[in-house]
Design an enzyme around this catalytic site. Structure first.
Site, PDB file in Angstrom:
ATOM      1  N   ASP A  70       0.760  -1.077  -0.067  1.00 51.23           N
ATOM      2  CA  ASP A  70      -0.040   0.160   0.044  1.00 51.23           C
ATOM      3  C   ASP A  70       0.916   1.297   0.021  1.00 51.23           C
ATOM      4  O   ASP A  70       2.088   1.136   0.181  1.00 51.23           O
ATOM      5  CB  ASP A  70      -0.839  -0.071   1.237  1.00 51.23           C
ATOM      6  N   PHE A 117       0.058   0.809  -6.294  1.00 55.58           N
ATOM      7  CA  PHE A 117       0.052  -0.467  -7.418  1.00 55.58           C
ATOM      8  C   PHE A 117      -0.049   0.119  -8.685  1.00 55.58           C
ATOM      9  O   PHE A 117       0.099  -0.496  -9.572  1.00 55.58           O
ATOM     10  CB  PHE A 117      -1.168  -1.225  -6.984  1.00 55.58           C
ATOM     11  N   HIS A 119     -13.645  -1.314  -6.569  1.00 52.41           N
ATOM     12  CA  HIS A 119     -14.761  -0.365  -6.550  1.00 52.41           C
ATOM     13  C   HIS A 119     -14.262   1.104  -6.208  1.00 52.41           C
ATOM     14  O   HIS A 119     -15.213   1.854  -6.415  1.00 52.41           O
ATOM     15  CB  HIS A 119     -15.760  -0.741  -5.449  1.00 52.41           C
TER      16      HIS A 119
END
Length: 328
Positions: free
Chosen positions: A186, A214, A232
């Site tokens: 992350d 990413f 999402h």
């Protein structure tokens, strides 16, 4: 219809926001207290806080007794610490302001958050330490998707959790599998708190922590790559960028596991239809149907191998997250 509008109005949710922001449920955790005592403990105006507590009691979180005394109810226990209180704080602060400009989103298709704050939501979190801490406390406490327990990791060697926040899901997966290793990726501003979470679960020595977006690349060597509640957050173009970065490091023996909410085809009530609007207004993302996920994966060069649709919750509320497994 009046009840529907009245209960969904700003005063209802923002009363819960006050409850969460001031930690009133935690203050009542050891027993009843007067609203004056709560006001003194939180630096609030006594009369104003009493009126908020009275309204929250009407919602069933508190029980009011004579003398402006309030007691926590079983429903109110859900607001002690944990993810629900943080969820309410997140959506009662910056996100709430975004919804006040919802017509901008309706007319342009762009997130109102960007217009209000002059930058995308994740860029804001990267710059605002307090907001970031609240957001990742929400993500990191008690939010492991139940759907992950339907995944078979018995033949895995290394699980790579992409966008995995502070490592709660990865710790959950590794805890009962002592032969399994993990990689947590992350943003650098996020993973700083991951070592403590992983150490608390007893798995820190088996996890490599990578502080990187990413969008800038994905670690190679994983037997399973996990995108849990990630896609999402993004529109199709950005979601494809993420998936193509994953595809670039996958082999014929590796797999991608996507855990995300899915919207059923057709009419009727479904919570995903409303969280989809939240994704749109705040992040510019979207909830998707199974076919939309399938199409997205195919465009990224991945084929769906297995699909486990959401299961019904025994209590009656739908568990809306599906597991989609894909490979090259």
């Amino acid at each position: 219809m009046f009840q529907l509008v009245f209960r969904s109005a700003p005063w209802t949710f923002q009363s819960l926001y006050v409850t969460a922001r001031l930690g009133l449920a935690d203050l009542l955790g050891d027993g009843p207290r007067t609203s004056d005592e709560l006001a003194a403990a939180t630096g609030s105006d006594a009369d104003a806080l009493y009126r908020f507590c009275r309204a929250v009691a009407a919602l069933g979180l508190f029980r009011e007794h004579p003398g402006r005394v309030f007691e926590l109810t079983p429903s109110g226990e859900a607001f002690r610490g944990g993810g629900l209180a943080q969820f309410t704080i997140v959506n009662g602060a910056e996100n709430f302001r975004s919804w006040a400009d919802v017509m901008y989103t309706v007319r342009t298709g762009k997130p109102a958050f960007d217009r209000i704050y002059g930058m995308p939501a994740f860029a804001f979190l990267d710059r605002d330490e307090e907001a970031r801490k609240v957001f990742h406390t929400m993500v990191g406490r008690g939010t492991v998707p139940p759907a992950v327990d339907s995944c078979d990791f018995s033949s895995d060697t290394t699980v790579v959790d992409l966008g995995g926040s502070v490592g709660t899901l990865l710790a959950h997966v590794l805890r009962e599998r002592p032969g399994l290793r993990g990689v947590l990726q992350d943003l650098p501003t996020v993973v700083g708190e991951a070592p403590a979470v992983l150490a608390g679960a007893g798995v820190a020595d088996r996890v490599e922590v990578v502080g990187r977006s990413f969008f800038d690349g994905v670690p190679a060597g994983g037997s399973t790559y996990v995108l849990s509640r990630v896609l999402h957050d993004w529109g199709d173009d950005d979601a494809l960028r993420i998936l193509r970065n994953v595809r670039a490091v996958m082999t014929k023996d590796s797999r991608l596991v996507v855990i995300d909410q899915v919207i059923p085809e057709g009419g009727g009530f479904h919570p995903g239809k409303f969280s989809d609007l939240q994704m749109l207004v705040v992040l510019g993302g979207r909830e998707r149907t199974v076919e939309e996920f399938r199409d997205l994966l195919l465009r990224a060069g991945l084929k769906v191998r297995a699909l486990r649709p959401p299961a019904n919750d025994p209590a009656g509320s739908p568990r809306t997250e599906a597991v989609i497994e894909a490979g090259v």
